[in-house]
Scaffold this motif. Sequence first.
Motif, mmCIF file in Angstrom:
data_model
loop_
_atom_site.group_PDB
_atom_site.id
_atom_site.type_symbol
_atom_site.label_atom_id
_atom_site.label_comp_id
_atom_site.label_asym_id
_atom_site.label_seq_id
_atom_site.Cartn_x
_atom_site.Cartn_y
_atom_site.Cartn_z
ATOM 1 N N GLY A 48 13.982 44.255 35.061
ATOM 2 C CA GLY A 48 14.485 43.013 35.629
ATOM 3 C C GLY A 48 13.603 41.897 35.145
ATOM 4 O O GLY A 48 12.474 42.139 34.726
ATOM 5 N N GLU A 49 14.102 40.650 35.198
ATOM 6 C CA GLU A 49 13.278 39.562 34.669
ATOM 7 C C GLU A 49 12.331 39.014 35.730
ATOM 8 O O GLU A 49 12.379 39.424 36.884
ATOM 9 C CB GLU A 49 14.137 38.467 34.049
ATOM 10 C CG GLU A 49 15.362 38.107 34.817
ATOM 11 C CD GLU A 49 16.385 37.412 33.932
ATOM 12 O OE1 GLU A 49 15.996 36.768 32.952
ATOM 13 O OE2 GLU A 49 17.571 37.491 34.233
ATOM 14 N N CYS A 78 12.628 38.530 39.953
ATOM 15 C CA CYS A 78 13.772 39.259 40.508
ATOM 16 C C CYS A 78 13.339 40.116 41.686
ATOM 17 O O CYS A 78 14.157 40.744 42.335
ATOM 18 C CB CYS A 78 14.458 40.109 39.442
ATOM 19 S SG CYS A 78 13.553 41.589 39.016
ATOM 20 N N LYS A 105 10.810 42.598 41.521
ATOM 21 C CA LYS A 105 10.355 43.945 41.207
ATOM 22 C C LYS A 105 8.911 44.205 41.628
ATOM 23 O O LYS A 105 8.612 45.280 42.155
ATOM 24 C CB LYS A 105 10.597 44.312 39.741
ATOM 25 C CG LYS A 105 10.099 43.345 38.707
ATOM 26 C CD LYS A 105 10.753 43.690 37.372
ATOM 27 C CE LYS A 105 10.055 43.061 36.184
ATOM 28 N NZ LYS A 105 9.797 41.624 36.248
ATOM 29 N N HIS A 136 9.950 44.436 32.017
ATOM 30 C CA HIS A 136 11.192 43.746 31.667
ATOM 31 C C HIS A 136 11.637 44.158 30.267
ATOM 32 O O HIS A 136 12.704 43.771 29.829
ATOM 33 C CB HIS A 136 10.962 42.232 31.709
ATOM 34 C CG HIS A 136 9.987 41.792 30.680
ATOM 35 N ND1 HIS A 136 8.628 41.815 30.905
ATOM 36 C CD2 HIS A 136 10.148 41.407 29.404
ATOM 37 C CE1 HIS A 136 8.011 41.425 29.803
ATOM 38 N NE2 HIS A 136 8.907 41.170 28.875
ATOM 39 N N TYR A 191 18.251 42.631 40.059
ATOM 40 C CA TYR A 191 18.602 41.223 39.858
ATOM 41 C C TYR A 191 18.609 40.529 41.215
ATOM 42 O O TYR A 191 19.291 40.996 42.134
ATOM 43 C CB TYR A 191 19.969 41.100 39.174
ATOM 44 C CG TYR A 191 20.324 39.684 38.790
ATOM 45 C CD1 TYR A 191 19.778 39.106 37.654
ATOM 46 C CD2 TYR A 191 21.173 38.909 39.583
ATOM 47 C CE1 TYR A 191 20.071 37.798 37.309
ATOM 48 C CE2 TYR A 191 21.469 37.604 39.243
ATOM 49 C CZ TYR A 191 20.923 37.045 38.099
ATOM 50 O OH TYR A 191 21.207 35.750 37.746
ATOM 51 N N ALA A 192 17.867 39.472 41.340
ATOM 52 C CA ALA A 192 17.810 38.673 42.567
ATOM 53 C C ALA A 192 17.596 39.528 43.817
ATOM 54 O O ALA A 192 18.310 39.399 44.811
ATOM 55 C CB ALA A 192 19.072 37.816 42.701
ATOM 56 N N TYR A 241 25.628 41.878 33.831
ATOM 57 C CA TYR A 241 24.235 41.485 33.572
ATOM 58 C C TYR A 241 23.540 42.516 32.691
ATOM 59 O O TYR A 241 22.858 42.176 31.732
ATOM 60 C CB TYR A 241 23.485 41.321 34.903
ATOM 61 C CG TYR A 241 22.011 41.012 34.728
ATOM 62 C CD1 TYR A 241 21.595 39.774 34.268
ATOM 63 C CD2 TYR A 241 21.051 41.975 35.007
ATOM 64 C CE1 TYR A 241 20.254 39.487 34.097
ATOM 65 C CE2 TYR A 241 19.695 41.700 34.833
ATOM 66 C CZ TYR A 241 19.307 40.457 34.382
ATOM 67 O OH TYR A 241 17.977 40.181 34.207
ATOM 68 N N PRO A 293 18.474 32.457 35.960
ATOM 69 C CA PRO A 293 18.416 33.258 37.182
ATOM 70 C C PRO A 293 18.275 32.371 38.418
ATOM 71 O O PRO A 293 17.654 31.315 38.351
ATOM 72 C CB PRO A 293 17.160 34.117 36.987
ATOM 73 C CG PRO A 293 16.621 33.823 35.652
ATOM 74 C CD PRO A 293 17.390 32.738 35.029
ATOM 75 N N ASP A 318 12.340 34.141 30.074
ATOM 76 C CA ASP A 318 12.980 35.316 30.653
ATOM 77 C C ASP A 318 13.787 36.085 29.621
ATOM 78 O O ASP A 318 14.422 35.498 28.754
ATOM 79 C CB ASP A 318 13.940 34.890 31.772
ATOM 80 C CG ASP A 318 13.181 34.586 33.040
ATOM 81 O OD1 ASP A 318 12.166 35.254 33.274
ATOM 82 O OD2 ASP A 318 13.596 33.686 33.774
#
Lengths: 329, 318
Positions: free
Chosen positions: A44-45, A48, A50, A219, A235-236, A256, A280, B184
């Motif tokens: 995940g970016e 998010c 993590k 990531h 994600y989120a 995604y 995001p 990102d």
Amino acid sequence: MEVVKTESLKSYYILDIYGKKRVIKAVDEVDLTFEENQIYGIAGESGCGKSTLLKALFAAIEPPQRIVGGKVLYYVDGKSYDVYSLSEEERRKFRWNFISYVPQGSMSVLNPVLKIKDSFKDFIESHVKGKTKKELYEIAKQHIEKLGLPLKILNAYPHQLSGGMRQRVTIALATVLSPKVIIADEPTTALDVVTQRGVIQLLKEIQQASKNTIILVTHDMGVHANISDKIAIMYAGKIIEEAKTEEIFDNPMHPYTKYLIHSLPKFGDKERRESAPGSPPSLADLPPGCAFHPRCPYAFDRCKREVPVLKDYGRAHRVACWLVEEGRG
Amino acid sequence: MNLLEVRNLSKIYHIGSIFSRIKIVAVDKVSFEIKEAEIFTLAGESGCGKTTTAKIILGFEEPTSGEIHYRGRRVDNLNHKDRRELLRQIQAVFQNPFSTFNPLRKVDSYFYDTIFNLGLADTREKAVEIIKEKLAAVGIAFEEFSEKYPSEFSGGQLQRISIARALLSNPSLLVADEPVSMVDASLRMSIVNLFKDLKEKYGVSVLYITHDLTTAYYVSDRVAIMFRGNIVEIGPAEKVLTSPKHPYTQLLRDSVPEADPKKRWKEVVKLADVEHEEYLRQGCKFAGRCPKVMDVCKKEVPPYFDVDGVKVMCFLYR
């Protein structure tokens, strides 16, 4: 056999700014099961949630982070423990012995004024009682030897080692008490590619030798492709897709995940690749429905209203997407 | 004619006290050229000298020796006034967009300052016109940009804005040092694509500095691989990155984790324990880790050999 499990885990940051309450839903309704003898990847970016999830798994949360709901279960010697119903003293016993943590910046972990061997000594001493100084050094030496790192590093100070070696020392430190679960938070992010490869190799060797579980967060999908057995995409604050590594790369289902995998450039293929549109969302101000819908080119009405649930669609492939649910994907 | 030519550029740093001085050759006789409308990549690991090279080109560091020519004119020894003139032509994009901009200053103020400092417009209306045009080139609307602080943008947006700022003076060369490493993952390709578009639509050349070989392959026309201050291999990106010649390039190329679970690594790599030892090595600096090392590599510095249109600094191709 499962070793760690979360049940609709919710971990929020609750902030009070000038009397105004702000809630950041960094981990929201996460259900994951980590099995024995497996490298489990979480992708995940940044932003998010993590790292928040990892802290909740490691039972090392500090305010303003709170556990708002759900459970984290540890399975130790055939018994299960609900971590957040234990006392702090009981939790401390599991930390490093049962579950350990490799943080991202290796420089901030090692004490800069102690030699590596003294860092090891202090660390082991605080968990194993009744050993002499000599015995403690011996444990450190054997462990370093077992991992195939050069013994001369024990007499070095952290600043004398290269970044990659420092990160491997951190991994050695986190594994010296033979934990069943190792959590690694972006262990290779600041490293060069060749060094990164060395660190990944070390993680893989440790896992194969002791058949434990590694929960690897990064990531970098390339790293996941190389080492993870199973991958969850975050994600989120939510897990939006989970499957075996090969399955997720061959057959990504969430839009995604599709962007994430298809936007990676490859050698020998200069075809134009597109990133997901938009940016995001902020975890403090999430859109209604599916958090990805403002960026999703396939979004329809239901996505804007209802939050999709993570559901198994066969081959142990779980996805949270209304497109898949309604057969439009 | 070449747009930029770098000839035998060297930069030597001294570290340590007077009693134990160590000489580090951060950039060692580096030569390359960048053509009009070309994306040229300097790739390598941290400490290979790629950022130092960029800093010298931008005039932030003095070279120890060597020359830089821009459109046939020597530019590494310019006075203050001429250097300012040159900065219209060569602009920089930095790694971290959040540290490019002061968090307490509105982003658009940088644009007006750049325009008035470089004398690109004399009235505010003309300035707005220029800004609108440049923002359109990077895909940001003027309305969502003006009167805002850096924290109101995402990393990807802010990096686009910093590219737009660099474009204000219609430069012919952008020096971009790791421009995507802080962006990102889901937005990274949009920045890389932007460089491609700028090259194709506006004829801007880019010196792209990166450690990421996959984006280097994707975007660049030619690529140079740097190792401990030397360019060890230089040539068309297609050739250098799909069939690398130098053992170091081969190792680097092999170590990129490919996003394909079927291509997992098999063999084990050897890492350098202490980095500065490699800078001080005589002969080829990679000799200590090279799987194909010969006696001559430890004594002599290899010259460049031409192999299939690629220049390789390695005795294997003698």
